[in-house]
Design a protein around this motif. Structure first.
Motif, PDB file in Angstrom:
ATOM      1  N   VAL A 151       0.876  -1.175   0.000  1.00 60.02           N
ATOM      2  CA  VAL A 151       0.000   0.000   0.000  1.00 60.02           C
ATOM      3  C   VAL A 151       0.911   1.221   0.000  1.00 60.02           C
ATOM      4  N   SER A 152       0.660   2.170  -0.900  1.00 63.66           N
ATOM      5  CA  SER A 152       1.525   3.339  -1.013  1.00 63.66           C
ATOM      6  C   SER A 152       0.745   4.624  -0.812  1.00 63.66           C
ATOM      7  N   VAL A 153       1.397   5.589  -0.189  1.00 63.26           N
ATOM      8  CA  VAL A 153       0.854   6.934   0.000  1.00 63.26           C
ATOM      9  C   VAL A 153       1.953   7.925  -0.350  1.00 63.26           C
ATOM     10  N   ALA A 154       1.696   8.780  -1.330  1.00 67.59           N
ATOM     11  CA  ALA A 154       2.679   9.779  -1.747  1.00 67.59           C
ATOM     12  C   ALA A 154       2.196  11.156  -1.333  1.00 67.59           C
ATOM     13  N   GLY A 155       2.832  11.698  -0.314  1.00 68.72           N
ATOM     14  CA  GLY A 155       2.559  13.060   0.130  1.00 68.72           C
ATOM     15  C   GLY A 155       3.865  13.828   0.165  1.00 68.72           C
ATOM     16  N   ASP A 156       4.067  14.652   1.181  1.00 69.47           N
ATOM     17  CA  ASP A 156       5.370  15.312   1.333  1.00 69.47           C
ATOM     18  C   ASP A 156       6.463  14.259   1.469  1.00 69.47           C
ATOM     19  N   ASP A 157       6.161  13.189   2.187  1.00 71.55           N
ATOM     20  CA  ASP A 157       6.998  11.996   2.215  1.00 71.55           C
ATOM     21  C   ASP A 157       6.284  10.909   1.424  1.00 71.55           C
ATOM     22  N   ILE A 158       7.050   9.967   0.892  1.00 71.60           N
ATOM     23  CA  ILE A 158       6.473   8.846   0.151  1.00 71.60           C
ATOM     24  C   ILE A 158       6.640   7.592   1.005  1.00 71.60           C
ATOM     25  N   PRO A 408      11.263  20.213   7.033  1.00 70.70           N
ATOM     26  CA  PRO A 408      10.234  19.311   6.487  1.00 70.70           C
ATOM     27  C   PRO A 408      10.257  19.294   4.968  1.00 70.70           C
ATOM     28  N   ASN A 409       9.938  18.137   4.401  1.00 69.90           N
ATOM     29  CA  ASN A 409       9.878  18.019   2.952  1.00 69.90           C
ATOM     30  C   ASN A 409       8.819  18.927   2.335  1.00 69.90           C
ATOM     31  N   SER A 410       7.829  19.316   3.125  1.00 72.90           N
ATOM     32  CA  SER A 410       6.782  20.198   2.609  1.00 72.90           C
ATOM     33  C   SER A 410       7.340  21.551   2.175  1.00 72.90           C
ATOM     34  N   HIS A 411       8.547  21.896   2.647  1.00 72.42           N
ATOM     35  CA  HIS A 411       9.168  23.170   2.287  1.00 72.42           C
ATOM     36  C   HIS A 411       9.862  23.111   0.923  1.00 72.42           C
ATOM     37  N   HIS A 412       9.862  21.921   0.293  1.00 73.32           N
ATOM     38  CA  HIS A 412      10.697  21.741  -0.896  1.00 73.32           C
ATOM     39  C   HIS A 412       9.903  21.190  -2.075  1.00 73.32           C
ATOM     40  N   ALA A 413       8.703  21.717  -2.298  1.00 72.64           N
ATOM     41  CA  ALA A 413       7.934  21.294  -3.467  1.00 72.64           C
ATOM     42  C   ALA A 413       8.681  21.650  -4.748  1.00 72.64           C
ATOM     43  N   ARG A 414       9.399  22.753  -4.720  1.00 77.73           N
ATOM     44  CA  ARG A 414      10.285  23.131  -5.826  1.00 77.73           C
ATOM     45  C   ARG A 414      11.630  23.552  -5.247  1.00 77.73           C
ATOM     46  N   THR A 415      12.686  23.072  -5.861  1.00 81.69           N
ATOM     47  CA  THR A 415      14.018  23.566  -5.537  1.00 81.69           C
ATOM     48  C   THR A 415      14.617  24.145  -6.818  1.00 81.69           C
ATOM     49  N   ALA A 416      15.276  25.277  -6.682  1.00 81.48           N
ATOM     50  CA  ALA A 416      15.878  25.944  -7.831  1.00 81.48           C
ATOM     51  C   ALA A 416      17.285  26.382  -7.457  1.00 81.48           C
ATOM     52  N   PHE A 417      18.187  26.291  -8.422  1.00 83.76           N
ATOM     53  CA  PHE A 417      19.548  26.744  -8.161  1.00 83.76           C
ATOM     54  C   PHE A 417      20.011  27.696  -9.249  1.00 83.76           C
ATOM     55  N   ASP A 421      24.768  33.032  -9.360  1.00 82.65           N
ATOM     56  CA  ASP A 421      24.672  33.723  -8.065  1.00 82.65           C
ATOM     57  C   ASP A 421      25.042  32.829  -6.894  1.00 82.65           C
ATOM     58  N   ALA A 422      25.358  31.548  -7.174  1.00 86.26           N
ATOM     59  CA  ALA A 422      25.702  30.579  -6.118  1.00 86.26           C
ATOM     60  C   ALA A 422      24.593  30.512  -5.069  1.00 86.26           C
ATOM     61  N   GLU A 423      23.341  30.401  -5.555  1.00 89.90           N
ATOM     62  CA  GLU A 423      22.196  30.385  -4.660  1.00 89.90           C
ATOM     63  C   GLU A 423      21.332  29.143  -4.898  1.00 89.90           C
ATOM     64  N   ASP A 424      20.772  28.634  -3.818  1.00 91.27           N
ATOM     65  CA  ASP A 424      19.757  27.585  -3.872  1.00 91.27           C
ATOM     66  C   ASP A 424      18.515  28.114  -3.175  1.00 91.27           C
ATOM     67  N   GLU A 425      17.365  27.845  -3.750  1.00 96.64           N
ATOM     68  CA  GLU A 425      16.112  28.350  -3.183  1.00 96.64           C
ATOM     69  C   GLU A 425      15.067  27.248  -3.200  1.00 96.64           C
ATOM     70  N   SER A 426      14.263  27.191  -2.142  1.00 96.94           N
ATOM     71  CA  SER A 426      13.189  26.199  -2.051  1.00 96.94           C
ATOM     72  C   SER A 426      11.845  26.898  -1.918  1.00 96.94           C
ATOM     73  N   PHE A 427      10.824  26.250  -2.473  1.00 93.33           N
ATOM     74  CA  PHE A 427       9.464  26.790  -2.430  1.00 93.33           C
ATOM     75  C   PHE A 427       8.542  25.725  -1.842  1.00 93.33           C
ATOM     76  N   ALA A 428       7.718  26.109  -0.884  1.00 92.47           N
ATOM     77  CA  ALA A 428       6.808  25.174  -0.238  1.00 92.47           C
ATOM     78  C   ALA A 428       5.618  24.864  -1.125  1.00 92.47           C
ATOM     79  N   GLU A 429       4.963  23.748  -0.836  1.00 88.15           N
ATOM     80  CA  GLU A 429       3.745  23.379  -1.562  1.00 88.15           C
ATOM     81  C   GLU A 429       2.725  24.509  -1.503  1.00 88.15           C
ATOM     82  N   ALA A 430       2.648  25.189  -0.353  1.00 92.91           N
ATOM     83  CA  ALA A 430       1.679  26.271  -0.176  1.00 92.91           C
ATOM     84  C   ALA A 430       2.020  27.514  -0.990  1.00 92.91           C
TER      85      ALA A 430
END
Length: 465
Positions: A151-158, A408-417, A421-430
């Motif tokens: 049985v599988s559930v895929a949310g912020d964690d899988i 939390p993984n919920s903070h990383h729905a998108r990651t961009a680098f 600019d030597a920058e990494d940025e994360s975007f939450a699901e919200a």
């Protein structure tokens, strides 16, 4: 051992079901799952709706027994009847037993035949324990039963709960246990070129039991500086990219791990193959292909990892300069915000791409839409950028399955680098809007993905036979 049958649900569905099954009183509770299915040959149930059985309508609610009326089942049948969906009757085991009891067996034999009399050819039952683990089984009309592998559930964690109770304590990332669990799963890689070949290489070496490879194109000499495992001989013979890569995987994993399909993802055969996977990696360079992958992920409740890179340029007098070197990884969970919600594509960009493709200047436009924006470059030397993005994509998958982040993984729905600019940025699901997805858990209903072009055509199948 690759899992051949399973039940999948969204995190929102699972949380709603779990909260109802464990209200805090230590007594059993019940719910009914209304499920579609993926196309054959795999048996995978997809939860489309959850019907909760009201506590006050149960004639018996004890720590080890529950008796509930047929009203909830009748409601579920009404939801299932039009599309021939399956019902799974679920109840809690407050005592923690991760198995079907003799009482569970007797209850199923008494109730499920009546459901078959109403409609359908496959129904089932399931149990949930306080720690959240779930076990499910299916019955056919002759009342023969089969416990589902997982049985599988895929949310912020899988999460996966396996019938043999392996990995109940989640494995530590980067260990041999992770390889053992991944050997039970199927990954689908759409686009096996610059970034996709690197993603597929990692998945095969991580130990996935099967790696599906979907790409319509052949190897050319101009690809050789960025597609790993491709050779001059492959280019000279115009070998299909998927066949080249399947041979490479066979060289270190053996036969039957790689499943190549030389096809566009918008072809029915490609959608059918992808439907059999547990997780999808989208490594394409067109908005139409991303649109199809988005639909597949929602339709079959499949976690999706989408990766993209770009090198924007700017005018500097009479010359052109690099403005940035950047990449993006989006994780799309079933029922969450889609790639369209996130602006990765839109109806307007889909239309623009179509017009570009059918116009006389389409080739020129495609070149301008390549790696270096605004520069026509036949053989861009971008393997280092592709490696950075491909690694980020697969690491995002590992973080979801074997969490290791301090946030939390919920903070990383998108990651961009941005390498400039030597920058990494994360975007939450919200951070993104989330529209209602009408394809969610659509399953094998025709036409596939709701697209008329993918409709089953019996006459064509008969001619091919």
């Amino acid at each position: 051992m690759i899992s051949t049958n399973s039940l999948s649900m969204t995190d929102a569905q699972y949380q709603r079901m779990y909260q109802h099954l464990f209200p805090g009183d230590g007594l059993e509770a019940a719910a009914v799952l209304v499920c579609s299915r993926v196309p054959q040959p795999r048996l995978r149930l997809l939860v489309k709706d959850v019907v909760l059985v009201p506590y006050d309508e149960c004639t018996v609610r004890e720590r080890d027994q529950i008796v509930w009326p047929g009203g909830a089942i009748e409601e579920a049948i009404d939801l299932a009847e039009e599309d021939g969906l399956s019902l799974v009757l679920v109840h809690s085991h407050p005592g923690g037993l991760f198995a079907f009891s003799a009482q569970d067996d007797r209850s199923d034999r008494a109730v499920i035949p009546g459901i078959f009399q109403s409609h359908g050819s496959m129904h089932g039952s399931g149990i949930v324990t306080p720690d959240g683990a779930m076990l499910a089984r299916v019955y056919r009309r002759d009342m023969s039963s089969e416990v589902l592998d997982v049985v599988s559930v895929a949310g912020d964690d899988i999460r996966w709960w396996w019938r043999d109770r392996r990995f109940m304590q989640r494995p530590l990332a980067f260990t041999s246990e992770t390889r053992e669990e991944l050997s039970r799963l199927v990954a689908c890689v759409v686009g096996v070129s610059g970034t996709g070949s690197l993603v597929a290489e990692q998945l095969a070496r991580l130990g996935f039991g099967r790696v599906q490879l979907i790409d319509f194109d052949h190897v050319e000499a101009r690809n050789l500086n960025r597609i790993i495992n491709a050779t001059r001989s492959d280019a000279a013979n115009a070998r299909m990219k998927v066949d080249v890569f399947a041979d490479a995987i066979a060289g270190h994993r053996g036969d039957h791990v790689a499943v190549p399909l030389a096809s566009s993802i918008n072809d029915r055969s490609a959608v059918l193959l992808a439907s059999q996977a547990d997780v999808m990696f989208c490594c394409v360079d067109t908005v139409e292909a991303r649109y199809i992958c988005d639909l597949i992920a929602a339709t079959f409740l499949m976690p999706l990892f989408d990766v993209g890179v770009a090198i924007p340029t700017r005018r500097l007098g009479e010359t052109v300069a690099i403005a940035d070197v950047c990449g993006r990884v989006d994780y799309v969970q079933p029922g969450g915000c889609s790639l369209q919600d996130r602006g990765v594509y839109s109806p307007e960009t889909l239309r623009a791409e179509y017009l570009s493709r059918v116009s006389p200047a389409s080739h020129q436009e495609e070149m301008r839409a390549g790696y270096l924006k605004g520069v026509i470059e036949q053989t861009p030397s971008v393997i280092t950028l592709n490696m950075r993005a491909a690694s980020a994509c697969v690491m995002e998958f590992i973080a979801r399955v074997y969490p290791f982040r301090h946030t939390p993984n919920s903070h990383h729905a998108r990651t961009a680098f941005s390498l400039a600019d030597a920058e990494d940025e994360s975007f939450a699901e919200a951070s993104f809007p989330c529209t209602v997805n009408r394809n969610l858990a659509r399953g094998d209903r025709e036409p596939l993905l709701g697209l008329p072009a993918l409709r089953y055509k019996a006459a064509e199948v008969d001619r091919a036979a």
